[in-house]
Design an enzyme around this catalytic site. Structure first.
Site, mmCIF file in Angstrom:
data_model
loop_
_atom_site.group_PDB
_atom_site.id
_atom_site.type_symbol
_atom_site.label_atom_id
_atom_site.label_comp_id
_atom_site.label_asym_id
_atom_site.label_seq_id
_atom_site.Cartn_x
_atom_site.Cartn_y
_atom_site.Cartn_z
ATOM 1 N N LYS A 1 0.875 -1.336 -0.223
ATOM 2 C CA LYS A 1 0.098 -0.050 0.122
ATOM 3 C C LYS A 1 0.791 0.682 0.137
ATOM 4 O O LYS A 1 1.601 1.479 1.147
ATOM 5 C CB LYS A 1 -0.777 0.144 0.984
ATOM 6 C CG LYS A 1 -2.186 0.871 1.170
ATOM 7 C CD LYS A 1 -2.274 2.190 0.717
ATOM 8 C CE LYS A 1 -1.888 2.893 1.455
ATOM 9 N NZ LYS A 1 -1.706 4.193 1.786
ATOM 10 N N GLU B 1 -0.707 7.446 -0.994
ATOM 11 C CA GLU B 1 -1.309 8.557 -1.515
ATOM 12 C C GLU B 1 -1.209 9.204 -2.534
ATOM 13 O O GLU B 1 -1.611 10.062 -3.745
ATOM 14 C CB GLU B 1 -2.759 8.577 -0.905
ATOM 15 C CG GLU B 1 -2.311 9.591 0.233
ATOM 16 C CD GLU B 1 -2.162 8.508 1.404
ATOM 17 O OE1 GLU B 1 -1.883 7.640 1.494
ATOM 18 O OE2 GLU B 1 -2.585 9.232 2.570
ATOM 19 N N GLY C 1 6.427 5.739 8.614
ATOM 20 C CA GLY C 1 5.871 6.991 8.214
ATOM 21 C C GLY C 1 5.689 7.743 9.657
ATOM 22 O O GLY C 1 6.661 7.057 9.941
ATOM 23 N N GLY C 2 4.771 8.049 9.513
ATOM 24 C CA GLY C 2 4.818 8.800 11.652
ATOM 25 C C GLY C 2 4.511 8.005 12.070
ATOM 26 O O GLY C 2 3.988 6.786 12.317
ATOM 27 N N GLU D 1 2.641 8.628 15.138
ATOM 28 C CA GLU D 1 1.654 8.193 15.468
ATOM 29 C C GLU D 1 0.160 6.903 14.241
ATOM 30 O O GLU D 1 -0.321 5.732 14.739
ATOM 31 C CB GLU D 1 0.255 9.146 15.607
ATOM 32 C CG GLU D 1 0.110 10.275 16.276
ATOM 33 C CD GLU D 1 0.617 9.555 18.152
ATOM 34 O OE1 GLU D 1 -0.155 8.483 18.221
ATOM 35 O OE2 GLU D 1 1.478 9.445 18.571
ATOM 36 N N THR D 2 0.684 6.786 13.406
ATOM 37 C CA THR D 2 0.429 5.741 12.491
ATOM 38 C C THR D 2 0.904 4.365 12.685
ATOM 39 O O THR D 2 0.760 2.974 12.927
ATOM 40 C CB THR D 2 0.882 5.674 10.908
ATOM 41 O OG1 THR D 2 0.470 7.597 10.463
ATOM 42 C CG2 THR D 2 0.317 5.684 10.117
ATOM 43 N N GLY D 3 2.466 4.856 13.213
ATOM 44 C CA GLY D 3 2.762 3.443 13.806
ATOM 45 C C GLY D 3 2.013 2.982 15.043
ATOM 46 O O GLY D 3 2.575 1.450 14.874
ATOM 47 N N GLU E 1 9.547 2.108 10.500
ATOM 48 C CA GLU E 1 10.451 3.069 10.835
ATOM 49 C C GLU E 1 9.801 4.066 10.264
ATOM 50 O O GLU E 1 9.067 4.615 10.026
ATOM 51 C CB GLU E 1 11.090 2.813 9.001
ATOM 52 C CG GLU E 1 12.530 3.483 9.252
ATOM 53 C CD GLU E 1 12.945 5.038 8.979
ATOM 54 O OE1 GLU E 1 12.812 5.956 9.791
ATOM 55 O OE2 GLU E 1 13.739 4.949 8.600
ATOM 56 N N GLU F 1 8.571 16.367 16.113
ATOM 57 C CA GLU F 1 8.883 16.590 14.890
ATOM 58 C C GLU F 1 7.973 17.050 13.375
ATOM 59 O O GLU F 1 6.849 17.333 13.520
ATOM 60 C CB GLU F 1 8.783 15.099 14.050
ATOM 61 C CG GLU F 1 9.322 14.328 13.201
ATOM 62 C CD GLU F 1 9.604 13.310 12.316
ATOM 63 O OE1 GLU F 1 8.734 12.395 12.278
ATOM 64 O OE2 GLU F 1 10.589 13.102 11.742
HETATM 65 O O1 TXE Z 1 2.132 10.010 7.010
HETATM 66 P P1 TXE Z 1 1.568 8.397 7.588
HETATM 67 P P2 TXE Z 1 1.853 11.226 6.463
HETATM 68 C C1 TXE Z 1 6.135 11.242 9.368
HETATM 69 C C2 TXE Z 1 6.270 13.249 9.224
HETATM 70 C C3 TXE Z 1 5.370 13.338 8.456
HETATM 71 C C4 TXE Z 1 4.021 13.399 9.569
HETATM 72 C C5 TXE Z 1 2.873 12.837 8.922
HETATM 73 O O2 TXE Z 1 6.418 13.498 10.103
HETATM 74 O O3 TXE Z 1 4.936 15.196 8.612
HETATM 75 O O4 TXE Z 1 4.974 11.393 9.177
HETATM 76 O O5 TXE Z 1 3.122 12.444 7.103
HETATM 77 C C6 TXE Z 1 -0.437 5.094 5.354
HETATM 78 N N1 TXE Z 1 -3.456 2.501 8.351
HETATM 79 N N2 TXE Z 1 6.563 10.243 8.574
HETATM 80 O O6 TXE Z 1 0.988 11.724 6.918
HETATM 81 O O7 TXE Z 1 0.294 8.502 7.426
HETATM 82 C C7 TXE Z 1 -0.826 6.503 4.578
HETATM 83 O O8 TXE Z 1 -1.158 6.315 4.158
HETATM 84 C C8 TXE Z 1 -2.553 1.540 7.330
HETATM 85 C C9 TXE Z 1 7.674 10.311 8.696
HETATM 86 O O9 TXE Z 1 2.326 11.222 4.835
HETATM 87 O O10 TXE Z 1 2.405 7.987 8.673
HETATM 88 C C10 TXE Z 1 0.964 6.152 4.047
HETATM 89 O O11 TXE Z 1 1.261 4.892 2.929
HETATM 90 N N3 TXE Z 1 -2.396 2.639 7.404
HETATM 91 C C11 TXE Z 1 8.398 8.901 8.094
HETATM 92 C C12 TXE Z 1 1.700 5.379 4.966
HETATM 93 O O12 TXE Z 1 0.576 4.887 6.492
HETATM 94 C C13 TXE Z 1 -1.681 4.181 7.307
HETATM 95 C C14 TXE Z 1 7.589 8.888 6.739
HETATM 96 C C15 TXE Z 1 2.689 7.381 5.831
HETATM 97 O O13 TXE Z 1 1.703 7.554 6.124
HETATM 98 C C16 TXE Z 1 -2.615 4.398 8.280
HETATM 99 C C17 TXE Z 1 6.342 9.901 6.077
HETATM 100 C C18 TXE Z 1 -3.936 3.644 9.338
HETATM 101 N N4 TXE Z 1 -4.473 4.162 9.732
HETATM 102 C C19 TXE Z 1 5.663 10.112 7.049
HETATM 103 N N5 TXE Z 1 -2.603 5.665 8.061
HETATM 104 C C20 TXE Z 1 9.515 8.702 7.851
HETATM 105 N N6 TXE Z 1 9.832 7.975 8.664
HETATM 106 O O14 TXE Z 1 10.267 9.082 6.876
HETATM 107 C C21 TXE Z 1 -1.582 6.566 6.984
HETATM 108 N N7 TXE Z 1 -1.434 4.849 6.622
#
Ligand code: TXE
Length: 498
Positions: A173, A176, A226-227, A229-231, A248, A384
């Site tokens: 996935k 987007e 990802g972020g 919170e998502t993690g 990560e 961050e």
């Molecule tokens: O990240 P998301 P976003 C951090 C960075 C950034 C913040 C938000 O601080 O400002 O996160 O970025 C998927 N269940 N990083 O909103 O949402 C989402 O569709 C399953 C750090 O872009 O975490 C995308 O494919 N999946 C980071 C992926 O998770 C979900 C890189 C990451 O998006 C989901 C990016 C859910 N509930 C952002 N919600 C790094 N470590 O390099 C979202 N996703």
């Protein structure tokens, strides 16, 4: 011109079951560059079906056979690099000079993990008694990869290649904001000989497609970048299903510059660490901890050099810094600029404003920012920001520098700048940091483990550890004796049951 893209399932493009689509925009001007099929739970199910069907064939190949396919993929990828670079720039706005060198390294992941697949050896652990005891590393099964937009192909490659090499099949996935290059990787893998259904991509949103994949009981591992919170949310769902998870996540990397380091090296290191990718990297140098004796001179030269960085069209070779990926990410940075000035009372020594002029119309550009008079507990020094913002914090002693560096919830990366070898290692050993560079920053290699301590994540990408984390151990214990074992016979023979 916009192009239409489907989901990539079973080696072919197809529309979403719902028929829905979403658009991808170019962050340099807001133009729509693509319309993409919007997958949801039903499409994730279809992709999981394909991945399950493909598992036996792929996992039955020998490591050497999978290795050969990986090496072919490296070659095909190399040939398609110019096209991939251009699309990647259009999706995320990173400058051509960055994308060209970043993507040129991707074949190394295929070569390295191809070699690992071919050469990985299992173990023969001791076992009391007349036994041959050995382990086999076998694939996990179907795995799910959830990837972000900041390095769409690099981060995807870091996950997909070791999981493929180890014999897993997968559903991706992608973000987007940047789904196109992950789709194209499917074409490359197919041409290299990866069977249909092994690699499937379902573009869509986190709350629908992402949620469906990460809450599925049909995957054996979820690997997410990802972020934070998502993690946490994804790890909780995986835990409920007893699914392995690697994540990560966020960071608040510090550069620690000691007084014996050449000032120009500190300045160029900071510019690179803090501003590359318009600051949108997890190891972004968001804090410069600098010894008080060189602080003023470092700040002076940093501001001078930052003022010379060329913002512009990211497709242009001359551009040094592109726009941010989206309006939302730029708003986040601008919010933190206000917090820094108003709430925290730091001094904005440079940047943080939108560049003016026709060339920037409609794009998400922002000048890189330098804050001084920052103290370690300020929000801009703790949270961050994920943009080109660096907080300069002076320190007096080594112990103080270590405490400040460690004093956030994150623990992904740190760099130490000094000529004193003993101090460099002493400090490194005290850092709560998964990746620590000495006299460098943001260097990566497919063979070198990458990942964070604390809230920066779980598990490691790259290296043997990444390959092994995509396998599970099967232990085979062989009794080498032909003698009958009869526990219940009262024959006076010594017996063991453990
Ligand atoms: O990240 P998301 P976003 C951090 C960075 C950034 C913040 C938000 O601080 O400002 O996160 O970025 C998927 N269940 N990083 O909103 O949402 C989402 O569709 C399953 C750090 O872009 O975490 C995308 O494919 N999946 C980071 C992926 O998770 C979900 C890189 C990451 O998006 C989901 C990016 C859910 N509930 C952002 N919600 C790094 N470590 O390099 C979202 N996703």
């Amino acid at each position: 011109m916009t192009k239409e893209w489907g989901l990539y399932i079973d080696g072919a493009y197809r529309p979403a079951i719902s028929g829905k689509t979403f658009t991808v925009e170019n962050p340099k001007n807001g133009d729509i560059i693509a319309t993409v099929a919007e997958g949801d739970a039903a499409d994730i199910d279809a992709a999981l079906d394909a991945a399950e069907r493909a598992f036996d064939a792929w996992s039955s190949l020998s490591g050497a056979e999978r290795g050969d396919i990986m090496h072919r993929a490296a070659e095909i990828l190399r040939q398609r690099l110019p096209e991939l670079v251009t699309i990647e720039i259009d999706q995320i706005g990173r400058a051509r000079r960055e994308m060209t060198v970043q993507l040129a390294r991707l074949p190394e992941w295929f070569s390295y993990f191809g070699a690992v697949a071919r050469t990985h050896e299992d173990t023969v652990p001791p076992f009391a008694g007349n036994y041959l005891n050995y382990t086999r590393r076998v694939p996990l099964g179907v795995v799910g990869h959830v990837t972000p937009w900041n390095h769409p192909l690099l981060i995807l490659t870091k996950k997909v290649v070791p999981s493929l090499a180890a014999g897993n099949t997968m559903v991706v996935k992608p973000s987007e904001l940047a789904p196109i290059t992950p789709l194209l990787l499917g074409e490359i893998l197919k041409e290299a000989g990866v069977p249909d259904g092994v690699y499937n991509v379902v573009p869509g949103f986190g709350a629908t497609a992402g949620l469906a994949l990460t809450t599925s009981t049909r995957v054996r591992k979820i690997d997410l970048t990802g972020g934070t919170e998502t993690g946490k949310r994804v790890a909780a769902a995986a835990g409920a299903n007893l699914v392995k998870v690697a994540a990560e996540l966020g960071g608040k990397a510090a550069l620690i510059a000691f007084e014996d380091m050449d000032i120009d090296r500190v300045v160029s290191a900071t510019l690179f660490a803090s501003f590359i990718a318009t600051g949108q990297t997890c190891v972004q140098g968001s804090r410069l901890l600098v010894h008080r004796s060189i602080h003023d001179e470092v700040v002076k030269r940093l501001v001078e050099r930052a003022g010379k960085i060329q913002l512009g069209d990211p497709q242009d070779e001359a551009t040094q810094l592109g726009p941010m990926v989206s309006a939302r990410q730029r708003e986040t940075v601008e919010r933190y600029i206000r917090i820094g000035i108003e709430e925290d009372g730091a001094t904005l020594a440079f940047g943080g404003t939108r560049p003016q002029g026709k060339a920037f119309d409609g794009g998400y550009y922002i000048h890189p920012a330098i804050f001084t008079d920052v103290t370690p507990q300020m929000r801009i020094a703790q949270e961050e920001i994920f943009g080109a913002v660096v907080c300069v914090i002076p320190f007096d002693t080594e112990e103080e520098a270590i405490a400040i560096a460690n004093g956030t919830e994150f623990g992904l990366a740190t760099s130490i700048w000094t000529r004193d070898v003993a101090r460099a290692h002493r400090v490194a050993h005290k850092l709560q940091s998964g990746i620590t560079w000495i006299n460098d920053h943001h260097r990566i290699d497919p063979a070198s483990p990458w990942g964070g301590f604390k809230m920066s994540g779980l598990g490691r990408e790259n290296g043997l550890v990444a390959y092994e984390e995509y396998t599970q151990i099967q232990n085979i214990i062989v009794n080498l004796s032909d003698a009958q074992f009869d526990w219940y016979a009262d024959d006076g023979q010594p017996k063991r049951y453990s």
